[in-house]
Design an enzyme around this catalytic site. Structure first.
Site, PDB file in Angstrom:
ATOM      1  CB  SER A   1      -5.467  10.275  -4.089  1.00  0.00           C
ATOM      2  OG  SER A   1      -5.073  10.083  -5.436  1.00  0.00           O
TER       3      SER A   1
ATOM      4  CG  ASN B   1      -9.474   2.161 -13.140  1.00  0.00           C
ATOM      5  OD1 ASN B   1      -9.280   3.242 -12.577  1.00  0.00           O
ATOM      6  ND2 ASN B   1     -10.585   1.871 -13.790  1.00  0.00           N
TER       7      ASN B   1
ATOM      8  CB  THR C   1      -2.607 -20.129  33.828  1.00  0.00           C
ATOM      9  OG1 THR C   1      -2.891 -20.618  35.133  1.00  0.00           O
ATOM     10  CG2 THR C   1      -1.559 -21.018  33.163  1.00  0.00           C
ATOM     11  CG  HIS C   2      -6.600 -18.325  35.048  1.00  0.00           C
ATOM     12  ND1 HIS C   2      -7.801 -18.312  34.368  1.00  0.00           N
ATOM     13  CD2 HIS C   2      -6.131 -19.595  34.978  1.00  0.00           C
ATOM     14  CE1 HIS C   2      -8.061 -19.536  33.926  1.00  0.00           C
ATOM     15  NE2 HIS C   2      -7.060 -20.335  34.264  1.00  0.00           N
TER      16      HIS C   2
ATOM     17  CB  SER D   1       5.371  11.997  36.590  1.00  0.00           C
ATOM     18  OG  SER D   1       4.450  12.914  37.135  1.00  0.00           O
TER      19      SER D   1
ATOM     20  CE  LYS E   1       4.137   6.834  37.916  1.00  0.00           C
ATOM     21  NZ  LYS E   1       2.878   7.518  37.598  1.00  0.00           N
TER      22      LYS E   1
ATOM     23  CG  ASN F   1       5.268   7.225  34.077  1.00  0.00           C
ATOM     24  OD1 ASN F   1       5.132   6.581  35.119  1.00  0.00           O
ATOM     25  ND2 ASN F   1       4.948   8.506  33.973  1.00  0.00           N
TER      26      ASN F   1
ATOM     27  CD  GLU G   1       1.962   3.445  29.999  1.00  0.00           C
ATOM     28  OE1 GLU G   1       0.917   3.606  30.625  1.00  0.00           O
ATOM     29  OE2 GLU G   1       2.967   4.163  30.171  1.00  0.00           O
TER      30      GLU G   1
ATOM     31  CE1 TYR H   1      -9.783   2.820  -8.276  1.00  0.00           C
ATOM     32  CE2 TYR H   1     -11.396   4.260  -9.309  1.00  0.00           C
ATOM     33  CZ  TYR H   1     -10.350   4.069  -8.423  1.00  0.00           C
ATOM     34  OH  TYR H   1      -9.871   5.134  -7.686  1.00  0.00           O
TER      35      TYR H   1
ATOM     36  CD  GLN I   1      -8.408   9.065  -4.565  1.00  0.00           C
ATOM     37  OE1 GLN I   1      -8.237   9.043  -5.775  1.00  0.00           O
ATOM     38  NE2 GLN I   1      -8.869  10.128  -3.944  1.00  0.00           N
TER      39      GLN I   1
ATOM     40  CE  LYS J   1      -4.304   5.458  -3.648  1.00  0.00           C
ATOM     41  NZ  LYS J   1      -5.215   4.370  -4.140  1.00  0.00           N
TER      42      LYS J   1
HETATM   43  N1  ARG Z   1      -6.160   8.158  -7.536  1.00  0.00           N
HETATM   44  C1  ARG Z   1      -6.889   7.003  -7.908  1.00  0.00           C
HETATM   45  C2  ARG Z   1      -6.866   5.974  -6.785  1.00  0.00           C
HETATM   46  O1  ARG Z   1      -6.084   6.129  -5.935  1.00  0.00           O
HETATM   47  C3  ARG Z   1      -6.284   6.397  -9.132  1.00  0.00           C
HETATM   48  C4  ARG Z   1      -7.239   5.602  -9.944  1.00  0.00           C
HETATM   49  C5  ARG Z   1      -8.226   6.533 -10.562  1.00  0.00           C
HETATM   50  N2  ARG Z   1      -9.091   5.869 -11.457  1.00  0.00           N
HETATM   51  C6  ARG Z   1     -10.243   6.393 -11.829  1.00  0.00           C
HETATM   52  N3  ARG Z   1     -10.958   5.692 -12.637  1.00  0.00           N
HETATM   53  N4  ARG Z   1     -10.642   7.540 -11.386  1.00  0.00           N
HETATM   54  O2  ARG Z   1      -7.631   5.049  -6.763  1.00  0.00           O
END
Ligand code: ARG
Length: 456
Positions: free
Chosen positions: A23, A110, A155-156, A277, A283, A285, A290, A317, A322, A325
């Protein structure tokens, strides 16, 4: 990079499985939080006599240097590390040897990751709140200048009643004040430190979790170690607040797009927030609005993704977590991008009051005021409403608007009509006589502006 846990295994992780498992590519952005958390943890280990204080001092001083080296670019994050937690610990041990290996006493990745994400989100949430306040200022900037600018309220998407442009803009102002409240609420609930939950069951060491929590600016500690490491409610809550911000930005964008069209022409967007455009030379835009509207889908996706990742997970956990994130980081990046370009687009847009007034004059939007006129003469509202409907039908059949009727024509419908009817249906009068609290009158606009200023 060699694995901290390789002792138990007889062969290395397959290269592709290793890449899949890693990660570091996305959690590297939490290096500051990881290092700060580790420094607080080391200080606590020493205060509790769990590691010698000289070792803690060495660890903290070296973590400080690692942080400085990362900030200055002298040290690059090793992208072959499994995650940011492993990288920091490995770098520390590379620099100070066996002392570095003491840092991971009485904690686990964890609780470490749960801590880092909270620290990171707290900071980002504060930044986004500041950006939303900036947007509120830009809304006020426009509202201040258009307290007397009449436009049709809808409205509408049908012309309904006359309002001021300020009143319309301030409605968005109210939404963004609530968004700030939602973000701050979410931060309040996430502001408890999970560090010391360890893998899931706590630890045999005499730790002082409150000390770590206080050092890192938390209001307290999470009270259940299993919950401490498995809870991601704070991500869901913040994502939900961000999704609501985007929903509001998207509704606002939709109106900006409509208003900028030739059909409405209520505003002219500044050249710096529009594009041309490749083929149609005429144009201009509203791409920025958007794209903000489009990016709303992404942030909804991030929220749904997070909820879905969590829904089947047993305690505590699981590696699935993971995935938290990338969703939350993507939402943060997206909201920040939008809040970088949207506010100046609002500040620089040029409202076109003549066009707004012209649109307000055509749609019988003073019909409610005509009915109110008769009601004030003693007619029950329902009967007045019916008479007014007949007058509108007569106008449509005769291709005129209420202001163009003669008093003789009015008297055909009800003898109580007098010359003062023209004053009663005057658009400016209609707006100013909506005296109820929170209505479209000037005093209410002033009060709303004051409220938002105070809020900021
Ligand atoms: N990289 C892991 C995560 O983002 C960290 C926690 C890892 N814990 C484990 N028991 N493998 O969740």
């Amino acid at each position: 990079m060699a694995k901290m846990w390789e002792g138990r295994f007889s062969k290395a992780l397959d290269q592709q499985a290793d890449d899949f498992n890693s990660s570091i590519h996305f959690d590297c952005r939490m290096f500051r939080q990881d290092i700060k958390g580790s420094m607080a943890h080391a200080a606590m280990l020493s205060a509790q006599g769990i590691i010698p204080s000289a070792d803690a001092d060495t660890i903290i001083a070296e973590l400080e240097k690692i942080l400085a080296d990362l900030e200055s670019g002298k040290l690059a994050i090793d992208m072959t590390a499994e995650d940011i937690h492993m990288f920091v610990e490995a770098e520390l041990t590379k620099r100070i040897g066996d002392i570095g290996k003491k840092l991971h006493t009485a904690r686990s990745r964890n609780d470490q990751v749960a801590l880092d994400v909270r620290l990171y989100l707290k900071e980002e949430a504060a930044g986004i709140v500041a950006m939303l306040k900036g947007l509120l200022e830009d809304i006020l900037f426009q509202a201040e200048q258009h307290k007397n600018t009449i436009m049709p309220g809808y409205t509408h998407l049908q012309r309904a009643q006359p309002i001021t442009f300020a009143h319309h803009l301030l409605a968005y102002g109210m939404m963004f004040t609530r968004d700030i409240g939602r973000i701050e609420d979410a931060v309040k609930r996430m502001n408890y430190s999970p560090l010391g939950s360890c893998a899931l069951a706590g630890t045999t060491y005499p730790t002082n979790r409150e000390m770590v929590a206080a050092k890192l600016g938390f209001d307290g500690i999470t009270l259940n170690s299993i919950d401490g490491v498995s809870d991601r409610d704070f991500c869901v809550e913040l994502l939900s607040a961000f999704a609501t911000v985007m929903m509001h930005l998207s509704r606002f964008s939709e109106e900006v797009i409509l208003w900028a069209s030739w059909e409405f022409k209520f505003i002219e967007l500044d050249d710096s927030y529009t594009t041309g455009s490749s083929i149609m030379p005429q144009k201009k835009n509203p791409d920025i609005a958007e794209l903000v509207r489009g990016k709303t889908g992404r942030v909804y996706g991030d929220l749904m993704g997070m909820l879905t990742v969590l829904k089947g997970l047993p305690l505590a956990y699981n590696k699935d977590m993971q995935e938290d994130k990338e969703s939350i980081f993507d939402a943060i990046d997206t909201v920040k991008q939008c809040l970088t370009v949207f506010p100046p687009m609002i500040r620089t847009m040029k409202p076109l009051p003549e066009n707004m007034l012209r649109a307000a004059q055509k749609g019988f939007i003073n019909a409610t005021d005509l009915a109110d006129y008769l009601t004030k003469k003693g007619e029950p509202f329902r009967s007045a409403y019916k008479t007014t409907g007949q007058i509108v039908a007569y106008c449509i059949a005769n291709n005129k608007v209420l202001e163009e009727m003669t008093i003789a024509e009015y008297k055909e419908f009800d003898t109580q009509f007098e010359d003062d009817v023209f004053e009663a249906i005057d658009l400016r009068r209609c707006v100013e006589s909506r005296i109820s609290a929170g209505g479209t009158n000037q005093a209410s606009a002033d009060e709303q502006i004051k409220y938002i200023q105070k809020f900021i």
